[in-house]
Design an enzyme around this catalytic site. Structure first.
Site, PDB file in Angstrom:
ATOM      1  N   HIS A   1      35.110 -39.864  22.314  1.00 16.17           N
ATOM      2  CA  HIS A   1      33.915 -39.888  23.167  1.00 16.17           C
ATOM      3  C   HIS A   1      33.078 -38.677  22.756  1.00 16.17           C
ATOM      4  CE1 HIS A   1      31.689 -41.007  26.827  1.00 16.17           C
ATOM      5  NE2 HIS A   1      31.426 -39.717  26.898  1.00 16.17           N
TER       6      HIS A   1
ATOM      7  N   ASP B   1      28.710 -34.412  24.835  1.00  8.75           N
ATOM      8  CA  ASP B   1      27.273 -34.348  25.147  1.00  8.75           C
ATOM      9  C   ASP B   1      26.613 -33.205  24.375  1.00  8.75           C
ATOM     10  OD1 ASP B   1      28.765 -32.526  26.796  1.00  8.75           O
ATOM     11  OD2 ASP B   1      26.934 -32.150  27.914  1.00  8.75           O
TER      12      ASP B   1
END
Ligand SMILES: [Ca+2]
Ligand SMILES: [Ca+2]
Length: 582
Positions: free
Chosen positions: A506, A195
């Site tokens: 990810h 993120d």
């Protein structure tokens, strides 16, 4: 359970699910299944000539192995396999092929009659230098608030994202002098993980680990050039890189000395490039954990950057003053724990035990100032532990050990040595009893298991640096081998390195940039049987066995995410092995 809970999660928001999954997994009996194609596992990058060198071989009744020149039948070394034993974490029966005595440079494979040859690996005197540089460059490629240029990133060039020059003070962080809605500037720093948010707690251990790499091996890092914009200036690149995050961290200190827990969107950005991310960002709640981590890192940075004051005028003094003000805030506010506001949904890094953060901050302030009152303020637990973002006590022992010849009379040098040696000795004992010859055990297969392996290696290296017991260095090598392919699924867990590499981390940049190959040098989280993300995956996990529960797919955030606190021990350990096994 509570302690395990914090080890399990990168963020505590998924903690309840995490606890449940682990207790379910604990009751499963693991059947060993042999995949002939994965029969011989070895560090797919290779070795330094003088390194400990071991391959793991599926038990097949064979008793001997050989090393052949890659792609040929030219035998260059022969040896005996160890007796078969079972590794609980994978349920496999395996034998070890120890070829440490073989020191000739070149490219090789391990051969056992009746099994496919191992992946290729190299033996060279600079074998880990490039990986170390790539692992450091991960931080450059994940800098917030700056474009990554073609000159330094080639096809991974991208536009700037998240300027963070107008960040809003969230209600949870409001004070009389900075009421809710106040706008502050808080640019730079690194994106935390998959993120785009920035968290002080996780920045703490990450930045420290890079600074420790430099502090322990300054000659190596002074010579390293990692092709970042600051390469070629008077400052080692690792310190240029750390400064990108230190500059951000300084802006996170409120006027009263307390430090905001995080700088974040209210919701996670989608799988988009940084420039498409949200520009509405907040600083959220000051906490004791963030403030003490900040104090520890700034005290460390103050002493390290003192000699680079001409490159960073006034930084060393400012860092120390900021550290002391943070310390004082934490003394007055010793138990302010993070409570996620209802309108904020990003990672929590909510640490419920801040005694280790206090000890670490006290230790770094003591080393930098030589003020005995800080030493006396340390109250470290009797047993030292492998560090993680929420358990930083051993970082204090690392620094005290590093500086033990230059401490005041108040410091108990024997105690410092004992703490380092006891943890290294415990990890060595596990290694020697392990069928895989690694310290990793079933309980270590938490979220971010690869970082557990490398932090174990980092602590073994501290033992070796303290007392030169070669077994400690060899046990650290084994853990490094583990993340580079000597594992139950015969895969490298570092992007760009090894014959079987992670391809789908990810990681928003890797997903959104349209480039097939992820940038090299990223450590992915690694196997864990949590599988709390399984419902988001179109393909099933191949196994529930902890050391085999891994999916190279962006859906599997528990096994393929990247994070600044995971790459940091990859930098530390690869650099240390490059220096120490030359
Ligand atoms: Ca430089
Ligand atoms: Ca803690």
């Amino acid at each position: 359970m509570l302690r395990g809970f914090f080890y399990l999660t990168r963020f505590s928001m998924k903690a309840a699910a995490a606890c449940l999954s682990v207790s379910l997994v604990a009751g499963i009996a693991f059947a060993g299944e042999a995949d002939p194609a994965l029969a011989i596992r070895v560090n797919q990058l290779g070795f330094m000539p003088l390194a400990h060198k071991v391959a793991v071989v599926s038990a097949s009744g064979a008793t001997a192995f050989s090393i052949v020149r890659a792609g040929t039948s030219k035998v260059v070394y022969s040896g005996k396999l160890s007796a078969a034993a079972t590794w609980e974490a994978s349920g496999e029966s395996v034998q070890l092929a120890d070829f440490s005595a073989f020191q000739r440079t070149g490219d090789y494979q391990v051969r056992v009659t009746g099994l496919p040859d191992s992946p290729r690996f190299g033996v060279r005197t600079d074998q880990y230098a490039q990986l170390n540089q790539s692992a450091l460059r991960y931080y450059y490629l994940n800098r917030a608030s700056i474009a990554v240029s073609k000159q330094f990133a080639g096809k991974y060039a991208r536009a700037a994202g998240h300027p963070d020059d107008r960040v809003i003070v969230h209600a949870s962080a409001a004070t009389a002098t900075r009421p809710e809605g106040t706008v502050i500037a808080s640019p730079k720093g690194w994106y935390d993980a998959g993120d785009y948010n920035k968290y002080i707690v996780n920045s703490g251990i990450s930045t420290y680990t890079l600074l420790a790499a430099y502090e322990h091996f300054p000659d190596y890092y002074r010579k390293q050039s990692s092709n970042i914009p600051e390469s070629g200036d008077a400052v080692p690149d690792v310190l240029n890189e750390a400064m990108w995050n230190l500059a951000w961290m300084l802006t996170m200190q409120d006027e009263d000395g307390g430090v905001y827990h995080k700088l974040t969107n209210k919701l996670f950005d989608g799988m988009v490039m940084p420039e498409q991310g949200s520009v509405e960002r907040y600083v959220v709640q000051k906490t004791t954990a963030a403030t003490l981590d900040f104090a520890a890192v700034m005290a460390t940075a103050s002493r390290i950057y003192r000699q680079y004051d001409s490159a960073f005028p006034g930084f060393s003094a400012r860092a120390l003053k900021s550290a002391e003000r943070a310390w004082q805030w934490a003394q007055a506010n010793p138990g302010v724990l993070y409570r996620q506001p209802a309108d904020v949904k990003t990672g929590e890094y909510a640490d419920r035990n801040v005694s280790d953060e206090l000890a670490w901050a006290a230790a770094e302030l003591y080393i930098t100032t030589k003020n005995d009152s800080y030493y006396q303020a340390m109250r470290l637990p009797q047993v030292s532990t492998v560090p993680s973002w929420s358990d930083v006590g051993s970082l204090a022992w690392i620094s005290l050990s590093q500086h033990r010849s230059n401490l005041t009379a108040t410091a108990d040098r024997q105690l410092i040595a004992t703490h380092i040696d006891q943890l290294a000795s415990t990890l060595l004992d596990r290694t020697e009893k392990s069928a895989y010859n690694v310290a990793m055990q079933t309980a270590d297969f938490v979220w971010g298991s690869n970082a557990v392996a490398l932090n174990q290696a980092m602590m073994l290296i501290q033992g070796y640096r303290l007392n030169a017991r070669r077994e400690y260095l060899d046990a650290a090598q084994s853990l490094f081998d583990y993340v580079l392919g000597r594992n139950a699924i015969n895969r490298s867990f570092v992007t760009g390195y090894g014959s079987m590499q992670p391809m789908h981390p990810h990681h928003r940049i890797s997903q959104a940039d349209g480039i097939v190959e992820p940038a090299p040098g990223m450590l992915i989280g690694g196997p864990t049987a949590l599988q709390i993300d399984a419902r988001e995956c179109k393909v099933p996990y191949p196994s529930k066995v902890p050391a085999k529960s891994y999916l190279d797919d962006v859906c599997s955030y528990t096994t393929t995410e990247v994070a600044i606190n995971w790459n940091a021990p990859l930098v530390y350990v690869s650099g240390a092995l490059q220096v120490l096994t030359r």
